[in-house]
Design a protein around this motif. Structure first.
Motif, PDB file in Angstrom:
ATOM      1  N   LEU A 241       0.806  -0.982  -0.016  1.00 18.90           N
ATOM      2  CA  LEU A 241       0.155   0.046   0.082  1.00 18.90           C
ATOM      3  C   LEU A 241       0.871   1.381   0.025  1.00 18.90           C
ATOM      4  O   LEU A 241       0.323   2.224  -0.288  1.00 18.90           O
ATOM      5  CB  LEU A 241      -1.015   0.158   1.178  1.00 18.90           C
ATOM      6  N   SER A 242       2.063   1.064   0.454  1.00 19.31           N
ATOM      7  CA  SER A 242       3.149   2.377   0.580  1.00 19.31           C
ATOM      8  C   SER A 242       2.964   3.143  -1.027  1.00 19.31           C
ATOM      9  O   SER A 242       3.499   4.225  -0.882  1.00 19.31           O
ATOM     10  CB  SER A 242       4.388   1.930   1.041  1.00 19.31           C
ATOM     11  N   TYR A 243       3.290   2.216  -2.075  1.00 21.12           N
ATOM     12  CA  TYR A 243       3.116   3.051  -3.287  1.00 21.12           C
ATOM     13  C   TYR A 243       1.930   3.804  -4.028  1.00 21.12           C
ATOM     14  O   TYR A 243       1.882   4.270  -4.920  1.00 21.12           O
ATOM     15  CB  TYR A 243       3.571   1.743  -4.596  1.00 21.12           C
ATOM     16  N   ALA A 244       0.998   3.708  -3.044  1.00 27.48           N
ATOM     17  CA  ALA A 244      -0.455   4.190  -3.482  1.00 27.48           C
ATOM     18  C   ALA A 244      -0.534   5.762  -3.077  1.00 27.48           C
ATOM     19  O   ALA A 244      -0.151   5.883  -2.040  1.00 27.48           O
ATOM     20  CB  ALA A 244      -1.538   3.330  -3.159  1.00 27.48           C
ATOM     21  N   ASP A 245      -1.034   6.516  -3.977  1.00 28.00           N
ATOM     22  CA  ASP A 245      -1.363   7.745  -3.525  1.00 28.00           C
ATOM     23  C   ASP A 245      -2.864   7.871  -2.655  1.00 28.00           C
ATOM     24  O   ASP A 245      -3.156   8.753  -1.522  1.00 28.00           O
ATOM     25  CB  ASP A 245      -1.664   8.778  -4.729  1.00 28.00           C
ATOM     26  N   ALA A 246      -3.576   6.888  -2.630  1.00 28.99           N
ATOM     27  CA  ALA A 246      -4.931   6.841  -2.001  1.00 28.99           C
ATOM     28  C   ALA A 246      -5.402   5.298  -2.355  1.00 28.99           C
ATOM     29  O   ALA A 246      -4.815   4.490  -2.800  1.00 28.99           O
ATOM     30  CB  ALA A 246      -5.872   7.694  -2.524  1.00 28.99           C
ATOM     31  N   ILE A 247      -6.192   5.029  -1.042  1.00 33.46           N
ATOM     32  CA  ILE A 247      -7.058   3.643  -1.333  1.00 33.46           C
ATOM     33  C   ILE A 247      -8.373   3.669  -0.925  1.00 33.46           C
ATOM     34  O   ILE A 247      -8.612   4.766  -0.169  1.00 33.46           O
ATOM     35  CB  ILE A 247      -6.249   2.583  -0.118  1.00 33.46           C
ATOM     36  N   THR A 248      -9.163   2.852  -1.434  1.00 32.30           N
ATOM     37  CA  THR A 248     -10.702   2.582  -0.949  1.00 32.30           C
ATOM     38  C   THR A 248     -10.517   1.293  -0.461  1.00 32.30           C
ATOM     39  O   THR A 248      -9.702   0.409  -0.522  1.00 32.30           O
ATOM     40  CB  THR A 248     -11.557   2.761  -2.286  1.00 32.30           C
ATOM     41  N   MET A 249     -11.452   1.162   0.759  1.00 34.26           N
ATOM     42  CA  MET A 249     -11.493   0.086   1.552  1.00 34.26           C
ATOM     43  C   MET A 249     -12.872  -0.377   1.996  1.00 34.26           C
ATOM     44  O   MET A 249     -13.662   0.616   2.693  1.00 34.26           O
ATOM     45  CB  MET A 249     -10.452   0.471   3.022  1.00 34.26           C
ATOM     46  N   SER A 250     -13.246  -1.561   1.655  1.00 36.77           N
ATOM     47  CA  SER A 250     -14.519  -1.852   2.217  1.00 36.77           C
ATOM     48  C   SER A 250     -13.910  -2.733   3.497  1.00 36.77           C
ATOM     49  O   SER A 250     -13.576  -3.775   3.446  1.00 36.77           O
ATOM     50  CB  SER A 250     -14.932  -2.988   1.343  1.00 36.77           C
ATOM     51  N   GLY A 251     -14.425  -2.053   4.858  1.00 31.80           N
ATOM     52  CA  GLY A 251     -14.310  -2.887   5.913  1.00 31.80           C
ATOM     53  C   GLY A 251     -14.821  -4.285   6.100  1.00 31.80           C
ATOM     54  O   GLY A 251     -14.502  -5.022   7.210  1.00 31.80           O
ATOM     55  N   LYS A 252     -15.672  -4.470   5.054  1.00 31.44           N
ATOM     56  CA  LYS A 252     -16.599  -5.782   5.255  1.00 31.44           C
ATOM     57  C   LYS A 252     -15.772  -6.870   4.755  1.00 31.44           C
ATOM     58  O   LYS A 252     -16.337  -7.907   4.568  1.00 31.44           O
ATOM     59  CB  LYS A 252     -17.785  -5.561   4.471  1.00 31.44           C
ATOM     60  N   LYS A 253     -14.574  -6.519   3.987  1.00 31.29           N
ATOM     61  CA  LYS A 253     -13.795  -7.852   3.541  1.00 31.29           C
ATOM     62  C   LYS A 253     -12.673  -7.894   4.594  1.00 31.29           C
ATOM     63  O   LYS A 253     -12.749  -8.433   5.771  1.00 31.29           O
ATOM     64  CB  LYS A 253     -13.197  -7.427   2.430  1.00 31.29           C
ATOM     65  N   ASP A 254     -11.382  -7.344   4.314  1.00 27.03           N
ATOM     66  CA  ASP A 254     -10.346  -7.519   5.233  1.00 27.03           C
ATOM     67  C   ASP A 254     -10.228  -6.811   6.506  1.00 27.03           C
ATOM     68  O   ASP A 254      -9.435  -6.689   7.204  1.00 27.03           O
ATOM     69  CB  ASP A 254      -9.103  -7.545   4.491  1.00 27.03           C
ATOM     70  N   GLY A 255     -11.218  -6.072   6.605  1.00 32.17           N
ATOM     71  CA  GLY A 255     -11.680  -5.361   8.090  1.00 32.17           C
ATOM     72  C   GLY A 255     -12.384  -6.091   9.088  1.00 32.17           C
ATOM     73  O   GLY A 255     -12.565  -5.938  10.018  1.00 32.17           O
ATOM     74  N   LEU A 256     -12.783  -7.101   8.449  1.00 38.44           N
ATOM     75  CA  LEU A 256     -13.577  -8.274   9.254  1.00 38.44           C
ATOM     76  C   LEU A 256     -14.780  -7.830  10.050  1.00 38.44           C
ATOM     77  O   LEU A 256     -14.946  -8.388  11.219  1.00 38.44           O
ATOM     78  CB  LEU A 256     -12.591  -8.833  10.303  1.00 38.44           C
ATOM     79  N   VAL A 257     -15.353  -6.837   9.469  1.00 45.79           N
ATOM     80  CA  VAL A 257     -16.591  -6.498  10.140  1.00 45.79           C
ATOM     81  C   VAL A 257     -17.867  -6.506   9.231  1.00 45.79           C
ATOM     82  O   VAL A 257     -17.838  -6.887   8.018  1.00 45.79           O
ATOM     83  CB  VAL A 257     -16.491  -4.994  10.383  1.00 45.79           C
ATOM     84  N   ASN A 258     -18.839  -6.135   9.831  1.00 41.92           N
ATOM     85  CA  ASN A 258     -20.072  -6.241   9.024  1.00 41.92           C
ATOM     86  C   ASN A 258     -20.568  -5.251   8.332  1.00 41.92           C
ATOM     87  O   ASN A 258     -21.655  -5.178   7.288  1.00 41.92           O
ATOM     88  CB  ASN A 258     -21.432  -6.913  10.020  1.00 41.92           C
ATOM     89  N   ILE A 259     -20.239  -3.944   8.516  1.00 40.30           N
ATOM     90  CA  ILE A 259     -20.404  -2.740   8.000  1.00 40.30           C
ATOM     91  C   ILE A 259     -19.449  -1.768   8.018  1.00 40.30           C
ATOM     92  O   ILE A 259     -18.409  -1.829   9.100  1.00 40.30           O
ATOM     93  CB  ILE A 259     -21.740  -2.114   8.406  1.00 40.30           C
ATOM     94  N   GLY A 260     -19.216  -0.905   7.131  1.00 35.90           N
ATOM     95  CA  GLY A 260     -18.302   0.047   7.136  1.00 35.90           C
ATOM     96  C   GLY A 260     -17.088  -0.040   6.230  1.00 35.90           C
ATOM     97  O   GLY A 260     -16.882  -0.989   5.461  1.00 35.90           O
ATOM     98  N   GLY A 261     -16.669   1.220   5.746  1.00 32.86           N
ATOM     99  CA  GLY A 261     -15.363   1.199   5.189  1.00 32.86           C
ATOM    100  C   GLY A 261     -14.497   2.591   5.232  1.00 32.86           C
ATOM    101  O   GLY A 261     -14.931   3.641   5.973  1.00 32.86           O
ATOM    102  N   PHE A 262     -13.599   2.960   4.321  1.00 32.39           N
ATOM    103  CA  PHE A 262     -13.143   4.375   4.325  1.00 32.39           C
ATOM    104  C   PHE A 262     -12.310   4.704   2.909  1.00 32.39           C
ATOM    105  O   PHE A 262     -11.890   3.657   2.203  1.00 32.39           O
ATOM    106  CB  PHE A 262     -12.148   4.603   5.573  1.00 32.39           C
ATOM    107  N   ALA A 263     -12.063   5.704   2.882  1.00 35.80           N
ATOM    108  CA  ALA A 263     -11.173   6.300   1.680  1.00 35.80           C
ATOM    109  C   ALA A 263      -9.716   6.762   2.683  1.00 35.80           C
ATOM    110  O   ALA A 263     -10.010   7.263   3.730  1.00 35.80           O
ATOM    111  CB  ALA A 263     -11.576   7.500   0.987  1.00 35.80           C
ATOM    112  N   ALA A 264      -8.560   6.502   2.376  1.00 40.72           N
ATOM    113  CA  ALA A 264      -7.436   6.950   2.880  1.00 40.72           C
ATOM    114  C   ALA A 264      -6.570   7.806   1.707  1.00 40.72           C
ATOM    115  O   ALA A 264      -6.253   6.931   0.825  1.00 40.72           O
ATOM    116  CB  ALA A 264      -6.750   5.997   3.730  1.00 40.72           C
ATOM    117  N   VAL A 265      -5.955   8.758   1.904  1.00 38.39           N
ATOM    118  CA  VAL A 265      -5.159   9.534   1.113  1.00 38.39           C
ATOM    119  C   VAL A 265      -4.036  10.173   1.607  1.00 38.39           C
ATOM    120  O   VAL A 265      -3.801   9.965   2.961  1.00 38.39           O
ATOM    121  CB  VAL A 265      -5.878  10.582   0.376  1.00 38.39           C
TER     122      VAL A 265
END
Length: 446
Positions: A241-265
């Motif tokens: 992930l260190s090579y990216a300018d930004a990420i989108t993330m569904s926490g419902k996958k490898d965040g191991l939760v039933n709802i939620g996510g985030f963008a990080a830049v």
């Protein structure tokens, strides 16, 4: 041997075959329209369908429900920085919310977005901004006869061809999806992450990683790519992930939760633009459509996701399902990826042409024969995208046991034995936005 034990159970029931046939017809031959109570083994998606740990359930109790600046947000932000290396975090209600927030800030009408393979909501958000989504998979990504450790890679060669055609000024964003969900969940190598980042810099585009399965991808890098065999999973996960300018993330996958996510830049100016869109579409930038308790559970889940026993067992379970299906002579994509097994419905039903949706027929018959719910990712889900008619069997995290997998394989074997009995399907109704038609469209047998 599993590194966890059951602490809570939910009764499930297999409806009779007659019930399943009635349910299927009432659902318009679309598994999304089935009620969960009508399903025995639910492999529709791994998005938010898994089982949380006791540490995550404990974290729910300390959720700070303050509207602005909650302690729970700061704990999530710290987890994102520690695990993923990003300082600016904009929480959203789930991954597609992150796509809306980020791509709305990055894209304009007429732009072109390159991706190893766009998944459904990613493609839809690109199109919704008036931009064009172009896939750049490596050669052999959708060819079951081709073997490779990293068939999810981004084709820089294909991307350069597109840039030569449309001009670099029209390509403001390059996306890398890890693992490559639409290409049978195949992983992406670290070398390819670096090469894609270099290409994005070359054409002056923002490099975005769809990181929803970042831990699973890191596991494959450690297992398959020379030079990473002695690295910790956490360090590999962070480096990719260190090579990216930004990420989108569904926490419902490898965040191991039933709802939620985030963008990080990384860029504070882009973070500000994304925050303003978050206020409009998601909520205040320190909760973003999530309750404080959900922020807490996601903060714990991100750290658990990079623990080696968890990821190894996760990938092993997917491989086991793939092996059981292969032993039953069901045509699967091998080697299996990190979150799902993909069955080639075009191979299974050679008499059903793509325009009659052989993948959707397989989805229907897996449910009719065994109450197993899956999803088609071929000509029905991606009209005009020229993709094979794969059906995805996505395993919820920490949820099913081997007996469930054996039932799935037995069900698929029964369908295979009757393959020449099935005809295709036709669409009866569909929404105006065809990129998302598979969620709600209704069909009927021909």
């Amino acid at each position: 041997m599993r590194s966890y034990k059951a602490k809570m159970v939910e009764p499930i029931r297999l409806p009779s075959r007659e019930e399943r046939s009635r349910n299927l017809a009432a659902a318009g031959y679309n598994a999304f329209n089935l009620d969960a109570a009508e399903v025995y083994v639910d492999l529709l998606t791994d998005s938010g369908t898994g089982t949380m740990s006791d540490a995550q359930w404990a974290a729910l109790v300390r959720g700070d429900e303050a509207y602005a600046g909650s302690k729970s947000f700061h704990r999530l932000a710290a987890a994102v920085e520690d695990v993923m290396g990003f300082e600016h975090v904009i929480p959203t209600h789930q991954g597609r919310g992150a796509e809306n927030v980020l791509y709305g800030a990055l894209l304009e009408e007429g732009d072109v977005v390159l991706n190893n393979t766009h998944f459904d909501t990613t493609r839809a958000h690109v199109v919704n901004q008036g931009a064009e989504a172009v896939d750049c998979p490596v050669e052999g990504a959708w060819d079951r006869s081709v073997e490779g450790d990293f068939l999810g890679n981004f084709s820089v060669e294909r991307a350069r061809e597109v840039v030569d055609e449309v001009g670099a000024e029209r390509v403001p964003v390059v996306v890398l999806t890890i693992t490559n969900n639409s290409a049978a969940g195949q992983p992406v190598s670290m070398a390819n992450v670096r090469a894609t980042a270099a290409f994005a810099e070359e054409v002056d585009a923002a490099f975005v990683i769809d990181a929803c399965r970042f831990a699973e991808n890191a596991h494959f890098i450690g297992e398959r790519e020379p030079g990473f065999e002695d690295r910790t999973l956490a360090s590999v996960a962070r480096e990719q992930l260190s090579y990216a300018d930004a990420i989108t993330m569904s926490g419902k996958k490898d965040g191991l939760v039933n709802i939620g996510g985030f963008a990080a830049v990384r860029d504070p100016d882009l973070a500000e633009l994304a925050k303003q869109r978050a206020i409009l579409y998601e909520g205040f930038p320190t909760y973003g459509g999530m309750a404080g308790r959900d922020l807490e559970a996601l903060a714990v889940g991100l750290r658990e996701a990079v623990e080696p026993p968890y990821v190894a067992e996760r990938v092993e379970q997917v491989a086991t399902l793939g092996e059981l299906l292969s032993e039953a002579d069901v045509p699967v994509v091998a080697p299996t990826g990190g979150h799902a097994v993909y069955v080639d419905a075009g191979d299974l039903f050679p008499g059903i042409p793509p325009e009659e949706f052989p993948g959707q027929r397989l989805v229907c018959e897996l449910y009719r024969e065994g109450g197993v719910r899956t999803v088609e990712l071929g000509s029905f889900a991606f009209p005009g995208a020229d993709r094979p008619d794969y059906v995805r069997l996505a395993l919820p995290r920490r949820t099913y046991w081997r007996e469930h997998l054996e039932h799935v394989a037995e069900t698929a074997a029964t369908v295979r034995e009757r393959a020449d009995e099935y005809a295709g399907l036709e669409i009866v109704s569909e929404p105006p936005m065809k990129e998302l038609r598979h969620f709600t469209a209704e069909l009927r047998p021909l």
